[in-house]
Design a protein around this motif. Structure first.
Motif, PDB file in Angstrom:
ATOM      1  N   ALA A 233       0.824  -1.212   0.000  1.00 33.43           N
ATOM      2  CA  ALA A 233       0.000   0.000   0.000  1.00 33.43           C
ATOM      3  C   ALA A 233       0.858   1.263   0.000  1.00 33.43           C
ATOM      4  CB  ALA A 233      -0.923   0.000   1.215  1.00 33.43           C
ATOM      5  N   PHE A 234       1.954   1.272   0.763  1.00 30.31           N
ATOM      6  CA  PHE A 234       2.831   2.438   0.802  1.00 30.31           C
ATOM      7  C   PHE A 234       3.647   2.560  -0.494  1.00 30.31           C
ATOM      8  CE2 PHE A 234       2.141   2.069   5.433  1.00 30.31           C
ATOM      9  CZ  PHE A 234       1.747   3.375   5.684  1.00 30.31           C
ATOM     10  N   ALA A 235       4.038   1.424  -1.064  1.00 28.98           N
ATOM     11  CA  ALA A 235       4.752   1.460  -2.341  1.00 28.98           C
ATOM     12  C   ALA A 235       3.843   2.002  -3.444  1.00 28.98           C
ATOM     13  CB  ALA A 235       5.253   0.064  -2.703  1.00 28.98           C
ATOM     14  N   ASN A 236       2.569   1.596  -3.423  1.00 28.96           N
ATOM     15  CA  ASN A 236       1.628   2.110  -4.415  1.00 28.96           C
ATOM     16  C   ASN A 236       1.390   3.610  -4.232  1.00 28.96           C
ATOM     17  OD1 ASN A 236       1.253  -0.350  -5.695  1.00 28.96           O
ATOM     18  ND2 ASN A 236      -0.497  -0.932  -4.429  1.00 28.96           N
ATOM     19  N   ALA A 237       1.448   4.067  -2.987  1.00 31.66           N
ATOM     20  CA  ALA A 237       1.272   5.497  -2.731  1.00 31.66           C
ATOM     21  C   ALA A 237       2.372   6.307  -3.410  1.00 31.66           C
ATOM     22  CB  ALA A 237       1.254   5.762  -1.232  1.00 31.66           C
ATOM     23  N   GLU A 238       3.584   5.820  -3.337  1.00 33.89           N
ATOM     24  CA  GLU A 238       4.688   6.520  -4.011  1.00 33.89           C
ATOM     25  C   GLU A 238       4.480   6.534  -5.521  1.00 33.89           C
ATOM     26  OE1 GLU A 238       7.042   8.214  -2.577  1.00 33.89           O
ATOM     27  OE2 GLU A 238       6.264   7.701  -0.592  1.00 33.89           O
ATOM     28  N   ARG A 239       3.975   5.437  -6.055  1.00 33.84           N
ATOM     29  CA  ARG A 239       3.716   5.378  -7.504  1.00 33.84           C
ATOM     30  C   ARG A 239       2.618   6.364  -7.905  1.00 33.84           C
ATOM     31  NH1 ARG A 239       3.843  -0.314  -6.136  1.00 33.84           N
ATOM     32  NH2 ARG A 239       5.873  -1.224  -6.725  1.00 33.84           N
ATOM     33  N   VAL A 240       1.589   6.455  -7.082  1.00 34.76           N
ATOM     34  CA  VAL A 240       0.501   7.391  -7.378  1.00 34.76           C
ATOM     35  C   VAL A 240       1.012   8.825  -7.370  1.00 34.76           C
ATOM     36  CG1 VAL A 240      -1.628   8.396  -6.440  1.00 34.76           C
ATOM     37  CG2 VAL A 240      -1.409   5.922  -6.637  1.00 34.76           C
TER      38      VAL A 240
ATOM     39  N   TRP B 140      -5.678  13.108  -5.731  1.00 31.83           N
ATOM     40  CA  TRP B 140      -6.505  13.533  -6.861  1.00 31.83           C
ATOM     41  C   TRP B 140      -6.958  12.332  -7.679  1.00 31.83           C
ATOM     42  CZ3 TRP B 140      -8.078  18.269  -6.343  1.00 31.83           C
ATOM     43  CH2 TRP B 140      -7.246  19.275  -5.852  1.00 31.83           C
ATOM     44  N   LEU B 141      -6.026  11.396  -7.919  1.00 32.08           N
ATOM     45  CA  LEU B 141      -6.348  10.248  -8.768  1.00 32.08           C
ATOM     46  C   LEU B 141      -7.433   9.365  -8.164  1.00 32.08           C
ATOM     47  CD1 LEU B 141      -2.861   9.151 -10.187  1.00 32.08           C
ATOM     48  CD2 LEU B 141      -4.778  10.173 -11.426  1.00 32.08           C
TER      49      LEU B 141
ATOM     50  N   ARG C  62       1.215  16.424 -13.938  1.00 31.91           N
ATOM     51  CA  ARG C  62       1.199  17.830 -13.527  1.00 31.91           C
ATOM     52  C   ARG C  62      -0.053  18.208 -12.746  1.00 31.91           C
ATOM     53  NH1 ARG C  62       5.427  20.441 -15.713  1.00 31.91           N
ATOM     54  NH2 ARG C  62       6.425  19.555 -17.582  1.00 31.91           N
ATOM     55  N   LEU C  63      -0.543  17.272 -11.945  1.00 39.25           N
ATOM     56  CA  LEU C  63      -1.651  17.588 -11.047  1.00 39.25           C
ATOM     57  C   LEU C  63      -1.117  18.402  -9.868  1.00 39.25           C
ATOM     58  CD1 LEU C  63      -3.522  14.154 -11.038  1.00 39.25           C
ATOM     59  CD2 LEU C  63      -4.217  16.254 -12.191  1.00 39.25           C
ATOM     60  N   PRO C  64      -1.941  19.237  -9.260  1.00 35.04           N
ATOM     61  CA  PRO C  64      -1.475  20.053  -8.130  1.00 35.04           C
ATOM     62  C   PRO C  64      -0.942  19.190  -6.993  1.00 35.04           C
ATOM     63  CG  PRO C  64      -3.600  20.826  -8.924  1.00 35.04           C
ATOM     64  CD  PRO C  64      -3.336  19.533  -9.628  1.00 35.04           C
ATOM     65  N   ASP C  65       0.109  19.661  -6.346  1.00 37.46           N
ATOM     66  CA  ASP C  65       0.719  18.940  -5.235  1.00 37.46           C
ATOM     67  C   ASP C  65      -0.199  19.018  -4.010  1.00 37.46           C
ATOM     68  OD1 ASP C  65       2.486  18.969  -2.645  1.00 37.46           O
ATOM     69  OD2 ASP C  65       3.673  17.950  -4.174  1.00 37.46           O
ATOM     70  N   GLU C  66      -0.691  17.868  -3.553  1.00 34.41           N
ATOM     71  CA  GLU C  66      -1.638  17.847  -2.442  1.00 34.41           C
ATOM     72  C   GLU C  66      -1.034  18.407  -1.157  1.00 34.41           C
ATOM     73  OE1 GLU C  66      -0.998  15.115  -4.296  1.00 34.41           O
ATOM     74  OE2 GLU C  66      -2.858  14.071  -4.855  1.00 34.41           O
TER      75      GLU C  66
ATOM     76  N   ASP D 160       4.067   9.826  -7.913  1.00 35.76           N
ATOM     77  CA  ASP D 160       4.925  10.005  -9.092  1.00 35.76           C
ATOM     78  C   ASP D 160       4.079  10.222 -10.351  1.00 35.76           C
ATOM     79  OD1 ASP D 160       7.187   9.716  -7.550  1.00 35.76           O
ATOM     80  OD2 ASP D 160       7.484   7.592  -8.037  1.00 35.76           O
ATOM     81  N   LEU D 161       3.005   9.449 -10.491  1.00 37.26           N
ATOM     82  CA  LEU D 161       2.137   9.593 -11.651  1.00 37.26           C
ATOM     83  C   LEU D 161       1.450  10.959 -11.651  1.00 37.26           C
ATOM     84  CD1 LEU D 161       0.784   8.487 -14.175  1.00 37.26           C
ATOM     85  CD2 LEU D 161      -0.896   7.337 -12.707  1.00 37.26           C
ATOM     86  N   GLU D 162       1.014  11.405 -10.484  1.00 34.96           N
ATOM     87  CA  GLU D 162       0.368  12.717 -10.413  1.00 34.96           C
ATOM     88  C   GLU D 162       1.329  13.831 -10.794  1.00 34.96           C
ATOM     89  OE1 GLU D 162      -3.227  12.200  -7.176  1.00 34.96           O
ATOM     90  OE2 GLU D 162      -1.332  13.092  -6.523  1.00 34.96           O
ATOM     91  N   ARG D 163       2.585  13.709 -10.376  1.00 34.65           N
ATOM     92  CA  ARG D 163       3.570  14.721 -10.764  1.00 34.65           C
ATOM     93  C   ARG D 163       3.796  14.679 -12.276  1.00 34.65           C
ATOM     94  NH1 ARG D 163       2.677  14.879  -5.996  1.00 34.65           N
ATOM     95  NH2 ARG D 163       0.895  15.855  -7.011  1.00 34.65           N
TER      96      ARG D 163
END
Length: 249
Positions: free
Chosen positions: A39-46, A209-210, A54-58, A48-51
């Protein structure tokens, strides 16, 4: 006597069906818990994908918003107390006053629950508020109220089920349904509900956001499927032509 009981009995049956769907979803979501490393590894992937998208930084957005934190408890209250009551009131309104639309809306709810449960099982995701490093503030535990325990893994709630956000998906469904089936001019104001919900789930660090995007996509997909099903039940042009030919013969 029986005709008088028919309507409340039918309502009770449908309410029990909805309750069963939610109970099955809650139990299945709990069974999908227990994979924190993934779950934490997937969070890092999410993130990275948001960056990359170019989605706003939460985290930066939350930090800016917290320069005045008077909104924090209000946002938490909205997250905890508005989502389910608004959804249930909407479904009750549909059944009582817009009953022809009930099968369609029930199908969308059932589909979205099943799709969300599948994602929870296949893609566990830690929410931003649980990420190490101190980038995010867990507003629910700092300001209250909170619907989660202070430690993941405690209680009956799967805290590694951030993806998708049904808060956002169903807020969109409620807004769509009220605008589609309502009659009052003020019904358009409900369009603010999914927008506020998306901001609330992100600013409280409960979702990315995702998560909201995927939750909305699930609901939109379910609505699209129901449109196709409804069109399939209607007599098509070919069917009408065949009927005319048979009548003419």
């Amino acid at each position: 006597m029986l005709p008088r009981l028919a309507v409340p009995l039918a309502f009770a049956v449908q309410a029990a069906l909805v309750a069963l769907l939610f109970a099955m979803y809650g139990y299945g979501r709990h069974l999908a818990d227990g994979r924190p490393d993934e779950a934490f590894a997937n969070a890092e992937r999410v993130l990275d994908l948001e960056r990359a998208l170019r989605l706003p930084d939460e985290a930066a957005l939350q930090d800016t918003a917290l320069r005045w934190d008077g909104w924090a408890r209000i946002a938490n209250e909205y997250y905890v107390r508005v989502h389910f009551p608004a959804t249930f009131l909407f479904l009750a309104w549909i059944w009582i006053w817009r009953r022809p639309a009930w099968p369609r809306l029930l199908a969308v709810v059932a589909f979205s629950l099943a799709a969300a449960l599948a994602v929870h099982a296949l893609y566990p995701l830690a929410p931003p508020r649980l990420l190490p490093g101190g980038d995010f503030v867990d507003l629910m535990n700092v300001y209250g109220p909170s619907s989660y325990s202070t430690e993941p893994g405690e209680g009956m709630t799967n805290q590694f089920a951030a993806m998708p956000s049904l808060h956002v998906g169903w807020a969109l469904l409620v807004a769509w349904g009220v605008i589609r089936y309502g009659r009052a001019r003020l019904r358009w104001l409900v369009a603010a509900h999914p927008v506020v919900t998306l901001l609330v789930v992100v600013l409280t660090a409960n979702h990315y956001w995702l998560d909201g995007i995927v939750g909305s996509a699930i609901v939109v997909s379910a609505l699209a499927v129901t449109v196709r099903l409804e069109e399939g039940r209607r007599p098509g042009r070919a069917g009408l032509s065949a009927r005319r030919d048979s009548v003419g013969a």
